[in-house]
Design an enzyme around this catalytic site. Structure first.
Site: not given
Ligand code: HEM
Ligand SMILES: *[C@@H]1O[C@H](CO)[C@@H](O)[C@H](O)[C@H]1NC(C)=O
Ligand SMILES: *[C@@H]1O[C@H](CO)[C@@H](O)[C@H](O)[C@H]1NC(C)=O
Ligand SMILES: *[C@@H]1O[C@H](CO)[C@@H](O)[C@H](O)[C@H]1NC(C)=O
Ligand SMILES: *[C@@H]1O[C@H](CO)[C@@H](O)[C@H](O)[C@H]1NC(C)=O
Ligand SMILES: *[C@@H]1O[C@H](CO)[C@@H](O)[C@H](O)[C@H]1NC(C)=O
Ligand SMILES: *[C@@H]1O[C@H](CO)[C@@H](O)[C@H](O)[C@H]1NC(C)=O
Ligand SMILES: *[C@@H]1O[C@H](CO)[C@@H](O)[C@H](O)[C@H]1NC(C)=O
Length: 323
Positions: A61, A69, A159, A249
């Site tokens: 993010h 930054d 996104p 994984d």
């Molecule tokens: C491709 C577009 C992406 C979308 C639309 C997206 C969206 C989201 C959303 C909505 C959540 C849940 C947040 C919540 O409800 O607490 C989430 C969690 C997460 N995202 Fe993504 N994400 C994207 C890409 C990524 C990328 C590029 C990474 C890291 C390289 C990433 C890593 C994570 C991780 C590790 C979690 C879990 C966070 C936690 O356990 O606190 N995501 N993401």
């Protein structure tokens, strides 16, 4: 010819002033910096492994808004009423700010004013994923901290879980990331948790007529509805990669093919022939293949619009710009 040469000299000089990230940027200015981060991560993350997921999401993010930054870490920006990125809806549950603050205190004690918050986030993210058994990647350093943090930019540039494949590809392309990076970096959803609100429209009211998303496996949808997310506004959290949320994984990708990707943005990766081909290739390869490809994309993400040289600053406190 002379003009040509001056342009060349100009580019060389400008290039070096602008600077780039470097391996071991702190080797002489703060030789212990990377070790301090690594030791602290090794000491604390095993007791709180879910923070690894929180940190990689924080890094993502941060990088997607004004580059890597540390703008996401700011509580307030100088002199304006701008809402910061932190309070923007997509920040949803970004956690780990206090972990970064503690690391920053250690680094300020060792070498005041030298190590940026942006580099701390990048290093701590990599180290925490490694400590929890996930992939490693190179983290060249020298990022500087931004002065501006804007909630509306975060909303526009991070996104959303309901984005379709066209929007996702464009969104990543805007950050100089290609579809391969999109597929690989989405693999970070192999770890961590999500709130029901991020996908409950798929369970309850997909097109506004009280329906479900037909592309979501119905058994999985039933289970989510009855056990995990019983009300549409629930604040309950679920594993994104059930049964394997702490293990980095390939199961995330197998779930996609079983129509069990949790977000529309996850399942969207199967709905474009190029991204689907990449998913299949990853599944046909080994975990090591995935890790080494993931490493390349992570290093790329960590370079998005970085501030180096004399732009930005080295914040003293990650939550506020220097006065
Ligand atoms: C491709 C577009 C992406 C979308 C639309 C997206 C969206 C989201 C959303 C909505 C959540 C849940 C947040 C919540 O409800 O607490 C989430 C969690 C997460 N995202 Fe993504 N994400 C994207 C890409 C990524 C990328 C590029 C990474 C890291 C390289 C990433 C890593 C994570 C991780 C590790 C979690 C879990 C966070 C936690 O356990 O606190 N995501 N993401
Ligand atoms: C920044 O905000 C967080 C809460 O979001 C708070 O815990 C922290 O103390 C604040 N830091 C500063 C320096 O204001
Ligand atoms: C994230 O934004 C929400 C409002 O959208 C706010 O309630 C929450 O406190 C913010 N989280 C952090 C860590 O600042
Ligand atoms: C407020 O946000 C806008 C972009 O949304 C930016 O142009 C402006 O510089 C910001 N102001 C401060 C002081 O952060
Ligand atoms: C994808 O989403 C965008 C923005 O919501 C929309 O304009 C576009 O029509 C959608 N594309 C497809 C193929 O559904
Ligand atoms: C990509 O960047 C352009 C230009 O800044 C912007 O108008 C567009 O909304 C961005 N698209 C996405 C999906 O983020
Ligand atoms: C579904 O969404 C529509 C449009 O947003 C709304 O009018 C309707 O009340 C919702 N239905 C349910 C069952 O929540
Ligand atoms: C959330 O759901 C509960 C129980 O169904 C309901 O009482 C409450 O009013 C809802 N809250 C919102 C903000 O819709």
């Amino acid at each position: 010819m002379k003009g040509f040469f001056s342009i060349f000299v100009f580019l060389v000089i400008f290039g070096s002033v602008r600077g780039d990230l470097q391996t071991g940027f702190y080797a002489s200015s703060c030789p212990k910096a990377e070790k301090i981060v690594q030791d602290y991560v090794k000491e604390h993350i095993p007791n709180a492994p879910s923070l690894a997921a929180a940190l990689i999401r924080m890094h993502f993010h941060d990088c997607f808004v004004r580059g890597c930054d540390a703008s996401l870490l700011l509580n307030v920006t100088s002199s304006s009423g701008n809402q910061t990125e932190k309070v923007s809806p997509p920040n949803l549950s970004v956690r780990g700010f206090d972990f970064i603050d503690r690391l920053k205190s250690l680094l300020e004690a060792e070498c005041p004013g030298i190590v940026s918050c942006a580099d701390i986030v990048a290093l701590a993210t990599r180290d925490s994923i490694v400590v929890t058994g996930g992939p490693s990647w190179k983290v060249p350093t020298g990022r500087r901290d931004g002065l501006i943090s804007s909630s509306s930019e975060a909303l526009a540039e991070i996104p959303a879980p309901f984005d379709n494949i066209t929007t996702l590809i464009q969104n990543f392309a805007n950050k100089s990331l290609d579809i391969k990076d999109l597929v690989l970096l989405s693999g970070a959803h192999s770890i961590g948790i999500a709130h029901c609100t991020a996908f409950s429209n798929r369970l309850y009211n997909f097109t506004g007529v009280g329906d479900r998303d037909p592309t979501l496996d119905s058994e999985y949808a039933d289970n989510l509805r009855s056990r995990k997310c019983p009300t549409q506004n629930s604040t309950t959290k679920v594993e994104m990669d059930p049964g394997s949320r702490n293990t980095f994984d390939l199961s995330y990708y197998s779930l996609l093919l079983k129509r069990r990707g949790l977000f529309e943005s996850d399942s969207a990766l199967t709905r474009n022939s190029n991204t689907l081909a990449l998913v299949n290739q990853l599944l046909q390869g080994t975990l090591q293949n995935f890790y080494s490809e993931f490493a390349i994309s992570m290093e790329k993400m960590g370079r998005i619009e970085v501030k180096t040289g004399t732009s930005g600053e080295i914040r003293k406190n990650c939550a506020v710009v220097n006065s």
